[in-house]
Every structure is written in C-alpha cells, then in structure tokens.
Design a protein around this motif. Structure first.
Motif, PDB file in Angstrom:
ATOM      1  N   GLU A 105     -15.552  17.036  39.136  1.00 13.00           N
ATOM      2  CA  GLU A 105     -14.179  16.539  39.240  1.00 13.00           C
ATOM      3  C   GLU A 105     -13.739  15.886  37.941  1.00 13.00           C
ATOM      4  OE1 GLU A 105     -12.602  13.117  41.957  1.00 13.00           O
ATOM      5  OE2 GLU A 105     -12.605  14.961  43.153  1.00 13.00           O
ATOM      6  N   GLU A 106     -14.652  15.167  37.291  1.00 15.18           N
ATOM      7  CA  GLU A 106     -14.352  14.525  36.007  1.00 15.18           C
ATOM      8  C   GLU A 106     -13.978  15.565  34.955  1.00 15.18           C
ATOM      9  OE1 GLU A 106     -16.605  11.654  32.694  1.00 15.18           O
ATOM     10  OE2 GLU A 106     -17.746  12.570  34.331  1.00 15.18           O
ATOM     11  N   LEU A 107     -14.752  16.653  34.907  1.00 18.86           N
ATOM     12  CA  LEU A 107     -14.468  17.722  33.951  1.00 18.86           C
ATOM     13  C   LEU A 107     -13.148  18.412  34.275  1.00 18.86           C
ATOM     14  CD1 LEU A 107     -18.041  19.292  33.657  1.00 18.86           C
ATOM     15  CD2 LEU A 107     -16.814  18.036  31.863  1.00 18.86           C
ATOM     16  N   GLU A 108     -12.895  18.622  35.564  1.00 19.90           N
ATOM     17  CA  GLU A 108     -11.642  19.253  35.993  1.00 19.90           C
ATOM     18  C   GLU A 108     -10.442  18.423  35.563  1.00 19.90           C
ATOM     19  OE1 GLU A 108     -10.720  20.383  39.925  1.00 19.90           O
ATOM     20  OE2 GLU A 108     -12.218  21.970  40.025  1.00 19.90           O
ATOM     21  N   ASP A 109     -10.548  17.089  35.758  1.00 18.51           N
ATOM     22  CA  ASP A 109      -9.448  16.203  35.391  1.00 18.51           C
ATOM     23  C   ASP A 109      -9.169  16.271  33.896  1.00 18.51           C
ATOM     24  OD1 ASP A 109      -8.912  15.331  37.933  1.00 18.51           O
ATOM     25  OD2 ASP A 109     -10.139  13.536  37.802  1.00 18.51           O
ATOM     26  N   ALA A 110     -10.244  16.289  33.095  1.00 17.79           N
ATOM     27  CA  ALA A 110     -10.089  16.359  31.641  1.00 17.79           C
ATOM     28  C   ALA A 110      -9.385  17.658  31.240  1.00 17.79           C
ATOM     29  CB  ALA A 110     -11.449  16.257  30.958  1.00 17.79           C
ATOM     30  N   GLU A 111      -9.759  18.764  31.898  1.00 15.62           N
ATOM     31  CA  GLU A 111      -9.149  20.064  31.613  1.00 15.62           C
ATOM     32  C   GLU A 111      -7.694  20.104  32.085  1.00 15.62           C
ATOM     33  OE1 GLU A 111     -11.863  22.562  33.656  1.00 15.62           O
ATOM     34  OE2 GLU A 111     -13.515  22.140  32.278  1.00 15.62           O
ATOM     35  N   ALA A 112      -7.457  19.511  33.262  1.00 16.56           N
ATOM     36  CA  ALA A 112      -6.106  19.521  33.827  1.00 16.56           C
ATOM     37  C   ALA A 112      -5.136  18.721  32.971  1.00 16.56           C
ATOM     38  CB  ALA A 112      -6.127  18.963  35.248  1.00 16.56           C
ATOM     39  N   ASN A 113      -5.623  17.681  32.312  1.00 18.58           N
ATOM     40  CA  ASN A 113      -4.760  16.842  31.478  1.00 18.58           C
ATOM     41  C   ASN A 113      -4.300  17.549  30.214  1.00 18.58           C
ATOM     42  OD1 ASN A 113      -4.805  14.669  33.231  1.00 18.58           O
ATOM     43  ND2 ASN A 113      -6.625  13.770  32.293  1.00 18.58           N
ATOM     44  N   GLN A 114      -4.894  18.707  29.908  1.00 17.44           N
ATOM     45  CA  GLN A 114      -4.487  19.472  28.731  1.00 17.44           C
ATOM     46  C   GLN A 114      -3.326  20.416  29.044  1.00 17.44           C
ATOM     47  OE1 GLN A 114      -7.969  21.389  27.099  1.00 17.44           O
ATOM     48  NE2 GLN A 114      -9.218  19.557  27.366  1.00 17.44           N
ATOM     49  N   SER A 115      -2.953  20.496  30.320  1.00 17.97           N
ATOM     50  CA  SER A 115      -1.854  21.343  30.763  1.00 17.97           C
ATOM     51  C   SER A 115      -1.112  20.565  31.846  1.00 17.97           C
ATOM     52  CB  SER A 115      -2.415  22.659  31.328  1.00 17.97           C
ATOM     53  OG  SER A 115      -1.389  23.571  31.646  1.00 17.97           O
ATOM     54  N   PHE A 116       0.166  20.872  32.059  1.00 18.11           N
ATOM     55  CA  PHE A 116       0.936  20.092  33.031  1.00 18.11           C
ATOM     56  C   PHE A 116       0.235  20.029  34.378  1.00 18.11           C
ATOM     57  CE2 PHE A 116       3.903  19.874  36.591  1.00 18.11           C
ATOM     58  CZ  PHE A 116       4.534  18.655  36.326  1.00 18.11           C
ATOM     59  N   GLN A 117       0.123  18.813  34.898  1.00 15.91           N
ATOM     60  CA  GLN A 117      -0.390  18.592  36.241  1.00 15.91           C
ATOM     61  C   GLN A 117       0.570  17.649  36.947  1.00 15.91           C
ATOM     62  OE1 GLN A 117      -4.382  17.102  38.651  1.00 15.91           O
ATOM     63  NE2 GLN A 117      -4.175  16.577  36.503  1.00 15.91           N
ATOM     64  N   GLY A 118       1.044  18.059  38.097  1.00 10.26           N
ATOM     65  CA  GLY A 118       1.994  17.226  38.807  1.00 10.26           C
ATOM     66  C   GLY A 118       2.824  18.038  39.783  1.00 10.26           C
ATOM     67  N   ILE A 119       3.997  17.502  40.110  1.00 13.09           N
ATOM     68  CA  ILE A 119       4.869  18.135  41.106  1.00 13.09           C
ATOM     69  C   ILE A 119       6.272  18.286  40.531  1.00 13.09           C
ATOM     70  CG2 ILE A 119       5.845  17.976  43.428  1.00 13.09           C
ATOM     71  CD1 ILE A 119       3.525  16.061  44.129  1.00 13.09           C
ATOM     72  N   ILE A 120       6.810  19.495  40.627  1.00 13.30           N
ATOM     73  CA  ILE A 120       8.204  19.729  40.251  1.00 13.30           C
ATOM     74  C   ILE A 120       8.993  19.974  41.536  1.00 13.30           C
ATOM     75  CG2 ILE A 120       9.826  21.159  38.967  1.00 13.30           C
ATOM     76  CD1 ILE A 120       7.651  21.846  37.021  1.00 13.30           C
ATOM     77  N   THR A 121      10.080  19.219  41.700  1.00 13.35           N
ATOM     78  CA  THR A 121      10.941  19.371  42.874  1.00 13.35           C
ATOM     79  C   THR A 121      12.155  20.219  42.499  1.00 13.35           C
ATOM     80  OG1 THR A 121      10.301  17.165  43.654  1.00 13.35           O
ATOM     81  CG2 THR A 121      12.248  18.165  44.660  1.00 13.35           C
ATOM     82  N   TYR A 122      12.398  21.243  43.290  1.00 12.65           N
ATOM     83  CA  TYR A 122      13.545  22.133  43.063  1.00 12.65           C
ATOM     84  C   TYR A 122      14.485  22.070  44.266  1.00 12.65           C
ATOM     85  CZ  TYR A 122      10.625  24.531  39.529  1.00 12.65           C
ATOM     86  OH  TYR A 122       9.832  24.845  38.438  1.00 12.65           O
ATOM     87  N   VAL A 123      15.791  22.170  44.005  1.00 11.32           N
ATOM     88  CA  VAL A 123      16.747  22.396  45.094  1.00 11.32           C
ATOM     89  C   VAL A 123      17.071  23.889  45.070  1.00 11.32           C
ATOM     90  CG1 VAL A 123      17.706  20.076  45.106  1.00 11.32           C
ATOM     91  CG2 VAL A 123      18.709  21.810  43.606  1.00 11.32           C
ATOM     92  N   GLN A 124      17.281  24.446  46.245  1.00  8.17           N
ATOM     93  CA  GLN A 124      17.495  25.895  46.352  1.00  8.17           C
ATOM     94  C   GLN A 124      18.877  26.201  46.939  1.00  8.17           C
ATOM     95  OE1 GLN A 124      14.459  29.169  47.244  1.00  8.17           O
ATOM     96  NE2 GLN A 124      15.166  28.664  49.298  1.00  8.17           N
ATOM     97  N   ASP A 125      19.536  27.152  46.334  1.00  9.47           N
ATOM     98  CA  ASP A 125      20.847  27.598  46.807  1.00  9.47           C
ATOM     99  C   ASP A 125      20.924  29.107  46.596  1.00  9.47           C
ATOM    100  OD1 ASP A 125      23.379  27.536  47.839  1.00  9.47           O
ATOM    101  OD2 ASP A 125      24.290  26.448  46.168  1.00  9.47           O
ATOM    102  N   TYR A 126      22.002  29.715  47.027  1.00 11.24           N
ATOM    103  CA  TYR A 126      22.140  31.156  46.782  1.00 11.24           C
ATOM    104  C   TYR A 126      23.603  31.555  46.685  1.00 11.24           C
ATOM    105  CZ  TYR A 126      23.027  31.680  51.817  1.00 11.24           C
ATOM    106  OH  TYR A 126      23.546  31.585  53.085  1.00 11.24           O
ATOM    107  N   GLU A 127      23.814  32.702  46.065  1.00  8.52           N
ATOM    108  CA  GLU A 127      25.147  33.281  45.900  1.00  8.52           C
ATOM    109  C   GLU A 127      25.123  34.694  46.465  1.00  8.52           C
ATOM    110  OE1 GLU A 127      25.560  33.193  41.696  1.00  8.52           O
ATOM    111  OE2 GLU A 127      26.165  31.072  41.615  1.00  8.52           O
ATOM    112  N   VAL A 128      26.193  35.072  47.111  1.00  7.20           N
ATOM    113  CA  VAL A 128      26.289  36.410  47.692  1.00  7.20           C
ATOM    114  C   VAL A 128      27.194  37.275  46.822  1.00  7.20           C
ATOM    115  CG1 VAL A 128      27.044  37.759  49.688  1.00  7.20           C
ATOM    116  CG2 VAL A 128      25.909  35.564  50.017  1.00  7.20           C
ATOM    117  N   GLY A 129      26.734  38.476  46.552  1.00  9.00           N
ATOM    118  CA  GLY A 129      27.551  39.383  45.741  1.00  9.00           C
ATOM    119  C   GLY A 129      27.165  40.817  45.996  1.00  9.00           C
ATOM    120  N   GLY A 130      27.615  41.713  45.139  1.00  8.92           N
ATOM    121  CA  GLY A 130      27.221  43.111  45.208  1.00  8.92           C
ATOM    122  C   GLY A 130      27.383  43.747  46.568  1.00  8.92           C
ATOM    123  N   THR A 131      26.303  44.326  47.063  1.00  3.77           N
ATOM    124  CA  THR A 131      26.301  45.076  48.322  1.00  3.77           C
ATOM    125  C   THR A 131      26.754  44.222  49.495  1.00  3.77           C
ATOM    126  OG1 THR A 131      24.459  46.397  47.481  1.00  3.77           O
ATOM    127  CG2 THR A 131      24.893  46.510  49.839  1.00  3.77           C
TER     128      THR A 131
END
Length: 332
Positions: A105-131
């Motif tokens: 786990e210690e090694l994993e944490d060290a490796e994970a800290n070299q790349s983004f680790q965390g949570i991104i929150t997205y809101v979702q919506d949609y648009e209707v078009g075309g067909t």
C-alpha cells in the motif's frame, strides 16, 4: 448407536482435517511472506505479484487435499472462497501479513501521487438534435422516458487512482462503472437496479467487432470551464463523436496508466493531453450528452472504490452477441 458414534467421530475428524489443511496452506503462505525482502521492493505491482505467487504456490502444493476435504477447488475458486483462505493467513501470521500488505500500500500511494488521484464531480445534461428533432421528439419527452426506469443521472462522481477509475451516478438505480486496468475491462452495473453487469473490453470496436480507430482532430477553442481556458481534442467515429475539453494544468495523469484503454478514444486523448477531461460532449445519433466538471478533489482514494461484486455467467443474456461485451449477473 455404535454406528452413529463412528460416523460422528469420522465427521469431526473430517472437519478437523479440513481445518488442518487450511492451516498448513496458511503457514506456507506466511513462510513465503517472511522471505520477501519488503524494503527492497520499489514497485507495488512486483510486490503484489510476488505475494500472489506465495498464495498460488501454497494452493498448488495442497490443491488435492483442499479439494478432497471440500475446502476449495483451486481451479474453480470463487472470490468468497479465496477471501476465506486469506482470512486464515491473516490469523496465522498477523504481523507478517500486515507488514507485506502495508508495504504494498505504501508503494501504491507513492506511485499514485505521481498521477492525479482523487474525485472529479461532473454535472450531466443533454441536447436533442438531428434525427430526434426530425421525429418530433423533445428533450422533455426523453427526460420523462429516462426517469421512468431510474437510469438518468444529472451528477456523476469519478474516482481515480493509478490506472483505475470508478464512476457513480446519482440516479435511482445508482449506475456504477468500474475500470480494471489489469484486465483492461469495464464493468457496468446498477447497485439498486437489476442484477445484470456488462463486462466490456476497453477497446474500440465497430459493430462487426473489428478495430475502430477514431479520426483525431485538435479543435480551436475559447471555452472556459470552472474558470479555466480549455483546449479540445475531438474523437470521431462513423457512428459518433466525442469532444474532450481539458486544461493542461488540471488533473494531470500519467498516460501510460491508461495506455490499453482505447475505447472512447481515452488512451489517445490522454496521450495528447496529459490531463483528465473537464468536459466531455458525446454525440451519438443526433443526441449530445454533456458532462461538465464542477469540482476537482485531490486526495487518496481507497481501493474499495473499485470493488466489483462477484459475477456469474448467464447464457440467456448473450443470445444476441455484442462485440467485446459479455453480460453476466451479480451473484446474490
């Protein structure tokens, strides 16, 4: 009475012997762990692989006895059976096993800290078009239909750690999507909906099952998301298109962690951007699904976030073949 006592004695002997076999198995794993020079490891995957070898070698050594005494068939072991064996190992050598997993786990944490680790929150919506527009279908009509079965969600939380990600929707069915980079597989299922799980290879395929690489374009952009100027990379296939919006300073990742994830053009996008998307616009059959980041939370993500429940095969779900995807059921 004598026969009954004999059978009873044999029953106790069988249980005791089964326990004895699991203890011998556990002791072998413990002895193997003790021989691991934990501080010499600098790669968590190498250490995890060696720990797995300890487990597998012990399983192979006692394979016949474990099967004979109905402890476990190592060739058909379920996740629950494997976890039971690990429990015995922990009981036999708590300090040794704790030390090995702590180092991993210690090694994993060290490796994970070299790349983004965390949570991104997205809101979702949609648009209707075309067909859809030509057919007279409105956004309100689609929203009503999607809310009937609880599949639509307007908020999405995406957990990242190393090459893993797990997405959780706020819809009634609690749609969950987990990517396992070790198998390059995406698991999609519902926590409170039906018990069906889609097991999809994370590779771009067309409807025939052939490789389907997108046409990649860098698009000029003046778009700002979360107050940040964003660039756009477009992935276009015959049947759809993804626009990835990103800022080079945010949610930086090591592209190699996702190098096998060619589905949705993710590997190619990350190779070019080096950052996770702040917005994704998915255009499929004239409908735009828009996911926009509203919060980026840096911090350690527990491995339990990427847990996938035990699955069982169900041939009736796969009568119609979908390239690269198999449907299974979540074991109750």
């Amino acid at each position: 009475m004598k026969t009954y006592l004999t059978l009873l004695t044999l029953g106790f002997y069988s249980i005791a012997y089964a326990q004895d076999v699991t203890i011998k198995f556990a002791n072998d794993v413990c002895a193997c762990f003790k021989n691991l020079k934990l501080e010499a490891y600098s790669d968590s995957q190498v250490l995890s692989a060696d720990m797995g070898i300890c487990f597998l070698n012990a399983g192979k050594k006692y394979e016949k006895e474990l099967k004979k005494n109905k402890v476990v068939d190592m060739n058909k072991a379920t996740q629950a059976e494997v976890e039971k064996l690990w429990t015995v190992v922990f009981k036999q050598c708590p300090e040794v096993s704790k030390g090995a997993f702590a180092r991993s786990e210690e090694l994993e944490d060290a490796e994970a800290n070299q790349s983004f680790q965390g949570i991104i929150t997205y809101v979702q919506d949609y648009e209707v078009g075309g067909t859809f527009k030509k057919m007279g279908i409105t956004k309100e009509m689609l929203m009503t239909e999607m809310n009937k079965d609880g599949k639509w969600f307007d908020t999405l939380w995406v957990n990242y750690r190393l090459g893993n990600y797990a997405q959780f929707g706020n819809n009634k069915a609690q749609t969950t999507k987990v990517y396992d980079p070790s198998d390059n597989v995406i698991y999609t299922y519902e926590l409170t909906g039906n018990d069906i799980c889609a097991v999809q290879e994370a590779v771009d395929l067309d409807l025939s099952g052939a490789a389907d690489k997108p046409v990649v374009t860098v698009v000029d952009s003046a778009v700002s998301i979360m107050g940040l100027p964003c660039k756009i990379i477009r992935m276009k296939w015959k049947l759809g298109q993804y626009d990835y919006y990103y800022n080079e300073t945010q949610a930086r990742v090591n592209p190699e962690l996702f190098s096998k994830h060619t589905s949705e053009g993710l590997a190619e996008f990350l190779k070019m951007s080096g950052s996770l998307p702040l917005q994704i616009v998915k255009n499929v059959m004239g409908m735009n699904i828009i996911q926009t980041a509203v919060n980026i939370q840096h911090g350690r993500v527990d491995n339990n976030a990427f847990y996938v429940p035990q699955l069982v095969e169900d041939q009736s779900l796969n009568v119609i073949k979908v390239p690269g995807t198999t449907y299974m059921r979540v074991k109750k």
